[in-house]
Design a protein around this motif. Structure first.
Motif, PDB file in Angstrom:
ATOM      1  N   ASP A   1      -2.914  13.696 -38.143  1.00  0.00           N
ATOM      2  CA  ASP A   1      -3.649  14.926 -37.910  1.00  0.00           C
ATOM      3  C   ASP A   1      -2.718  16.085 -38.245  1.00  0.00           C
ATOM      4  O   ASP A   1      -1.505  16.006 -37.993  1.00  0.00           O
ATOM      5  CB  ASP A   1      -4.071  14.998 -36.440  1.00  0.00           C
ATOM      6  N   ASP A   2      -3.249  17.160 -38.810  1.00  0.00           N
ATOM      7  CA  ASP A   2      -2.393  18.266 -39.230  1.00  0.00           C
ATOM      8  C   ASP A   2      -1.679  18.952 -38.062  1.00  0.00           C
ATOM      9  O   ASP A   2      -0.741  19.714 -38.275  1.00  0.00           O
ATOM     10  CB  ASP A   2      -3.202  19.305 -40.014  1.00  0.00           C
ATOM     11  N   GLU A   3      -2.113  18.683 -36.827  1.00  0.00           N
ATOM     12  CA  GLU A   3      -1.442  19.248 -35.662  1.00  0.00           C
ATOM     13  C   GLU A   3      -0.441  18.288 -35.024  1.00  0.00           C
ATOM     14  O   GLU A   3       0.208  18.637 -34.035  1.00  0.00           O
ATOM     15  CB  GLU A   3      -2.470  19.711 -34.624  1.00  0.00           C
ATOM     16  N   ASP A   4      -0.314  17.094 -35.558  1.00  0.00           N
ATOM     17  CA  ASP A   4       0.735  16.185 -35.101  1.00  0.00           C
ATOM     18  C   ASP A   4       2.087  16.758 -35.507  1.00  0.00           C
ATOM     19  O   ASP A   4       2.226  17.370 -36.573  1.00  0.00           O
ATOM     20  CB  ASP A   4       0.555  14.795 -35.710  1.00  0.00           C
ATOM     21  N   MET A   5       3.087  16.536 -34.679  1.00  0.00           N
ATOM     22  CA  MET A   5       4.417  17.080 -34.948  1.00  0.00           C
ATOM     23  C   MET A   5       5.187  16.190 -35.920  1.00  0.00           C
ATOM     24  O   MET A   5       5.153  14.956 -35.808  1.00  0.00           O
ATOM     25  CB  MET A   5       5.201  17.216 -33.642  1.00  0.00           C
ATOM     26  N   ILE A   6       5.883  16.827 -36.856  1.00  0.00           N
ATOM     27  CA  ILE A   6       6.785  16.118 -37.770  1.00  0.00           C
ATOM     28  C   ILE A   6       8.209  16.562 -37.472  1.00  0.00           C
ATOM     29  O   ILE A   6       8.510  17.761 -37.463  1.00  0.00           O
ATOM     30  CB  ILE A   6       6.453  16.422 -39.242  1.00  0.00           C
TER      31      ILE A   6
ATOM     32  N   LEU B   1      22.967  13.806 -38.525  1.00  0.00           N
ATOM     33  CA  LEU B   1      22.037  12.682 -38.594  1.00  0.00           C
ATOM     34  C   LEU B   1      21.504  12.272 -37.231  1.00  0.00           C
ATOM     35  O   LEU B   1      22.256  12.218 -36.250  1.00  0.00           O
ATOM     36  CB  LEU B   1      22.720  11.470 -39.222  1.00  0.00           C
ATOM     37  N   ALA B   2      20.223  11.979 -37.200  1.00  0.00           N
ATOM     38  CA  ALA B   2      19.539  11.299 -36.091  1.00  0.00           C
ATOM     39  C   ALA B   2      19.253  12.180 -34.886  1.00  0.00           C
ATOM     40  O   ALA B   2      18.637  11.718 -33.924  1.00  0.00           O
ATOM     41  CB  ALA B   2      20.310  10.056 -35.644  1.00  0.00           C
ATOM     42  N   THR B   3      19.648  13.456 -34.900  1.00  0.00           N
ATOM     43  CA  THR B   3      19.398  14.286 -33.721  1.00  0.00           C
ATOM     44  C   THR B   3      17.906  14.419 -33.433  1.00  0.00           C
ATOM     45  O   THR B   3      17.500  14.558 -32.277  1.00  0.00           O
ATOM     46  CB  THR B   3      20.008  15.684 -33.896  1.00  0.00           C
ATOM     47  N   GLN B   4      17.092  14.356 -34.493  1.00  0.00           N
ATOM     48  CA  GLN B   4      15.655  14.553 -34.298  1.00  0.00           C
ATOM     49  C   GLN B   4      14.973  13.330 -33.691  1.00  0.00           C
ATOM     50  O   GLN B   4      13.833  13.429 -33.216  1.00  0.00           O
ATOM     51  CB  GLN B   4      14.989  14.906 -35.640  1.00  0.00           C
TER      52      GLN B   4
ATOM     53  N   THR C   1       8.758  10.908 -36.521  1.00  0.00           N
ATOM     54  CA  THR C   1      10.106  11.294 -36.899  1.00  0.00           C
ATOM     55  C   THR C   1      10.537  10.432 -38.076  1.00  0.00           C
ATOM     56  O   THR C   1      10.364   9.221 -38.073  1.00  0.00           O
ATOM     57  CB  THR C   1      11.094  11.180 -35.723  1.00  0.00           C
ATOM     58  N   ILE C   2      11.060  11.091 -39.105  1.00  0.00           N
ATOM     59  CA  ILE C   2      11.405  10.424 -40.359  1.00  0.00           C
ATOM     60  C   ILE C   2      12.915  10.503 -40.550  1.00  0.00           C
ATOM     61  O   ILE C   2      13.517  11.557 -40.352  1.00  0.00           O
ATOM     62  CB  ILE C   2      10.672  11.075 -41.551  1.00  0.00           C
TER      63      ILE C   2
END
Length: 403
Positions: free
Chosen positions: A97-102, A157-160, A182-183
């Motif tokens: 959904d466009d409101e999902d967080m990336i 790296l990886a903080t997100q 999270t990518i």
């Protein structure tokens, strides 16, 4: 014993296991020629959405090619490309959904492109000008957009990854039917943050999707020197988490896997790990030379698996795209990128005071003192800051109007 763990069988010989008993398959739908595999059930993707996905892929590739060239010309300080990984990034984003967080790493510009981040917004960040949402404080390619639900990228790296778990916990409490994705790369999965995030997500059952782009290299370190197990996917078992491995160059497979992962996350509060098997065709960054650690033969083998070409061939098979469409789109994108770059280069840098203006609710005495020292330095050496056009406290800095 945990109430969530089934009683283990009892044995009377010391038989050790190392995980080789389990081999995680790779989910695929499209062959490289754009045709589906026999018995493959393709996702219900309409023409408008399919073309939105493909245009985002084309834009990302054109942007990457043009901006690396700009870096080589000395017009940009630094750049990182997504080439070869567009399907993993854009296919997963399109399933949300466009409101999902990336919460991304730093090779996910395609996610923003799909959501509508326009070419000027990209350029303003890359050049750190007065319209940059980050006010020039970040390196190039460290994008962020609150309106598009895309957390500002952080270099370490990886903080997100644990941040995604925490944010998803909040989404669970809010109960509005959203999730977080999270990518990150397989190199980031070697950080402790990865394990802490997966454990917390599993224990608290939060709606988060962990998407690992296994692109073969953590800068110059190949995967076989990073871990000896069967990739990243088996790690989910240690956290009793749902997992799927997908061909990261197959846009439809990535899309479908993420659609199903989102259902598990949002409808059942089950975190999911997706391992997308792909390849970084470009150098790690504009500062890297991959010829020092991998062969041209290896790269060419993966160029034959180009995710953009695979989707183009599928669209053509559907009758939704033509070579003329491709030519017009490429020409239009190149023109748009070049014109936006010229506009961004001419825009002024951010006001000097924005260095400290919103770090805290009120500027602290230490920051205020550092800013005063900086202004004094600029006034003393104006010839070292020739590009400014705005004033320091409303006055010219002796020939240089600002830094």
């Amino acid at each position: 014993m945990s109430t969530t763990t089934k009683a283990a069988p009892i044995v009377h010989t010391p038989d050790f296991m190392n995980g080789d008993e389990f081999r995680i398959p790779v989910f695929k739908l499209l062959k490289q020629d754009g045709s589906p595999y026999k018995n493959a059930k393709l996702p219900d993707l309409d023409k408008d959405k399919a073309l939105r996905i493909y245009r985002a892929m084309l834009f990302t590739r054109v942007l990457d090619e043009r901006m690396l060239a700009a870096q080589r010309q000395g017009r940009l300080s630094f750049y990182m490309q997504c080439i070869g990984e567009e399907a993993s990034v854009i296919g997963s984003t399109a399933a949300l959904d466009d409101e999902d967080m990336i919460m991304a790493q730093y090779r996910e510009q395609g996610a923003l492109a799909y959501r509508g981040f326009d070419v000027d917004e990209f350029m303003n960040q890359l050049f750190g000008n007065e319209h940059d949402y980050g006010k020039g404080r970040q390196m190039p390619v460290h994008y962020g957009s609150s309106k598009l639900h895309y957390m500002t990228i952080s270099s370490p790296l990886a903080t997100q990854i644990p941040q995604a778990t925490g944010y998803a916990y909040g989404q669970k409490m809010a109960g509005q039917g959203h999730c977080t994705i999270t990518i990150f790369g397989e190199g980031a999965a070697s950080e402790g943050d990865f394990h802490a995030a997966l454990n917390m997500a599993s224990v608290h059952r939060v709606p988060v999707i962990f998407l690992c782009r296994n692109n073969g290299y953590a800068i110059s370190t190949p995967a076989h020197e990073q871990f000896s197990a069967d990739g990243i996917a088996p790690r989910a078992f240690g956290y009793r988490m749902k997992v799927i491995r997908v061909d990261g160059n197959d846009i439809l497979a990535v899309y479908q896997a993420t659609v199903e992962a989102r259902k598990l996350a949002v409808e059942h509060n089950q975190p999911v790990l997706i391992e997308a098997m792909t390849y970084r065709l470009a150098a790690h960054s504009s500062s890297d030379d991959p010829s020092g650690y991998r062969s041209k033969k290896e790269e060419e083998a993966w160029r034959d698996k180009d995710p953009v070409l695979r989707m183009k061939l599928w669209l053509q098979e559907k009758g939704w795209w033509s070579d003329d469409d491709e030519k017009r789109e490429q020409e239009s994108l190149r023109r748009d990128v070049l014109e936006a770059m010229k506009r961004a280069e001419k825009r002024e840098p951010p006001e000097l005071d924005t260095l400290v203006s919103d770090v805290f609710d009120e500027v602290t005495p230490i920051l205020a003192g550092q800013l005063d020292d900086l202004k004094a330095h600029i006034r003393k050496y104006p010839e070292a800051y020739p590009k400014g056009a705005k004033s320091l406290n409303g006055k010219d800095a002796g020939g240089a109007k600002h830094a």
